[in-house]
Design a protein around this motif. Structure first.
Motif, short mmCIF file in Angstrom:
data_model
loop_
_atom_site.label_atom_id
_atom_site.label_comp_id
_atom_site.label_asym_id
_atom_site.label_seq_id
_atom_site.Cartn_x
_atom_site.Cartn_y
_atom_site.Cartn_z
N LEU A 6 0.85 -1.18 0.00
CA LEU A 6 0.00 0.00 0.00
C LEU A 6 0.89 1.24 0.00
N GLY A 7 0.71 2.08 -0.98
CA GLY A 7 1.50 3.29 -1.06
C GLY A 7 0.89 4.42 -0.26
N VAL A 8 -0.36 4.77 -0.56
CA VAL A 8 -1.02 5.88 0.10
C VAL A 8 -2.52 5.76 -0.13
N VAL A 9 -3.31 6.26 0.79
CA VAL A 9 -4.76 6.38 0.61
C VAL A 9 -5.01 7.78 0.07
N VAL A 10 -5.76 7.88 -1.02
CA VAL A 10 -6.02 9.15 -1.69
C VAL A 10 -7.49 9.52 -1.55
N ALA A 24 -4.08 17.33 8.87
CA ALA A 24 -2.85 17.63 9.62
C ALA A 24 -3.21 18.11 11.02
N GLY A 25 -4.30 18.86 11.14
CA GLY A 25 -4.76 19.29 12.44
C GLY A 25 -5.24 18.14 13.30
N VAL A 26 -5.80 17.11 12.67
CA VAL A 26 -6.31 15.94 13.39
C VAL A 26 -5.19 14.95 13.71
N LEU A 27 -4.34 14.66 12.73
CA LEU A 27 -3.34 13.58 12.84
C LEU A 27 -1.92 14.07 13.09
N GLY A 28 -1.66 15.36 12.90
CA GLY A 28 -0.29 15.86 12.92
C GLY A 28 0.36 15.60 11.58
N GLY A 29 1.62 15.95 11.47
CA GLY A 29 2.35 15.68 10.23
C GLY A 29 2.59 16.92 9.41
N ASN A 30 3.17 16.69 8.24
CA ASN A 30 3.57 17.77 7.34
C ASN A 30 2.80 17.69 6.03
N ASP A 36 -3.15 20.29 -7.69
CA ASP A 36 -4.11 19.20 -7.77
C ASP A 36 -3.76 17.99 -6.92
N TRP A 37 -2.57 17.93 -6.32
CA TRP A 37 -2.15 16.77 -5.51
C TRP A 37 -1.36 17.27 -4.31
N VAL A 38 -1.79 16.90 -3.11
CA VAL A 38 -1.11 17.30 -1.88
C VAL A 38 -0.98 16.06 -1.00
N ASP A 39 0.18 15.90 -0.38
CA ASP A 39 0.44 14.77 0.52
C ASP A 39 0.46 15.24 1.97
N GLY A 44 5.27 8.77 11.90
CA GLY A 44 5.34 7.35 12.21
C GLY A 44 4.18 6.52 11.70
N GLY A 45 3.40 7.05 10.79
CA GLY A 45 2.25 6.30 10.30
C GLY A 45 2.11 6.42 8.80
N PRO A 46 0.99 5.96 8.28
CA PRO A 46 0.78 6.02 6.84
C PRO A 46 0.53 7.45 6.38
N SER A 47 0.81 7.69 5.12
CA SER A 47 0.54 9.00 4.53
C SER A 47 -0.86 9.00 3.93
#
Length: 119
Positions: A6-10, A24-30, A36-39, A44-47
């Motif tokens: 599994l690469g990523v859930v879109v 990001a507000g819910v899970l943290g991260g960058n 049209d595409w943002v990661d 420490g978890g899935p993207s």
């Protein structure tokens, strides 16, 4: 033997950067990327990825005549505290009245259902 990893859930949405900011507000991260595409790279978890979808129509909850496709289960320690925070970020309650259950259902700002679970 697995064929793939599994690469990523879109998630399709009208505004990828805004929805990535919500999660990001819910899970943290960058949040990375523009257009049209943002990661969202979570610590420490899935993207998660967010893709612009012209004409996006949010899923309905619950709706036996309209599939919701999928939803995210987000584990939390305190449902009341987590609920307050996701609502402040722009979530909408879908099925959160029964306080005796170990989960509550919300919609993100684009309308995708997700659950907060103290399971």
């Amino acid at each position: 033997m697995a064929i793939a990893e599994l690469g990523v859930v879109v998630l399709d949405c009208p505004d990828p950067r805004a929805l990535a900011g919500f999660y990001a507000g819910v899970l943290g991260g960058n949040v990375e990327g523009e257009g049209d595409w943002v990661d969202l790279r979570t610590p420490g978890g899935p993207s998660l990825a967010f893709q612009a979808a012209p004409g996006f129509v949010p899923p309905k909850w619950p709706a036996p005549d309209a599939s919701q496709q999928f939803h995210l289960d987000l584990t939390v320690e305190d449902l009341d505290a987590a609920e307050k925070e996701v609502l402040a970020l722009g979530a909408k309650p879908l099925d959160a009245e029964d306080r005796s259950r170990t989960f509550r259902v919300y919609a993100d700002p684009a309308g995708h259902p997700f659950c907060l679970c103290a399971c």
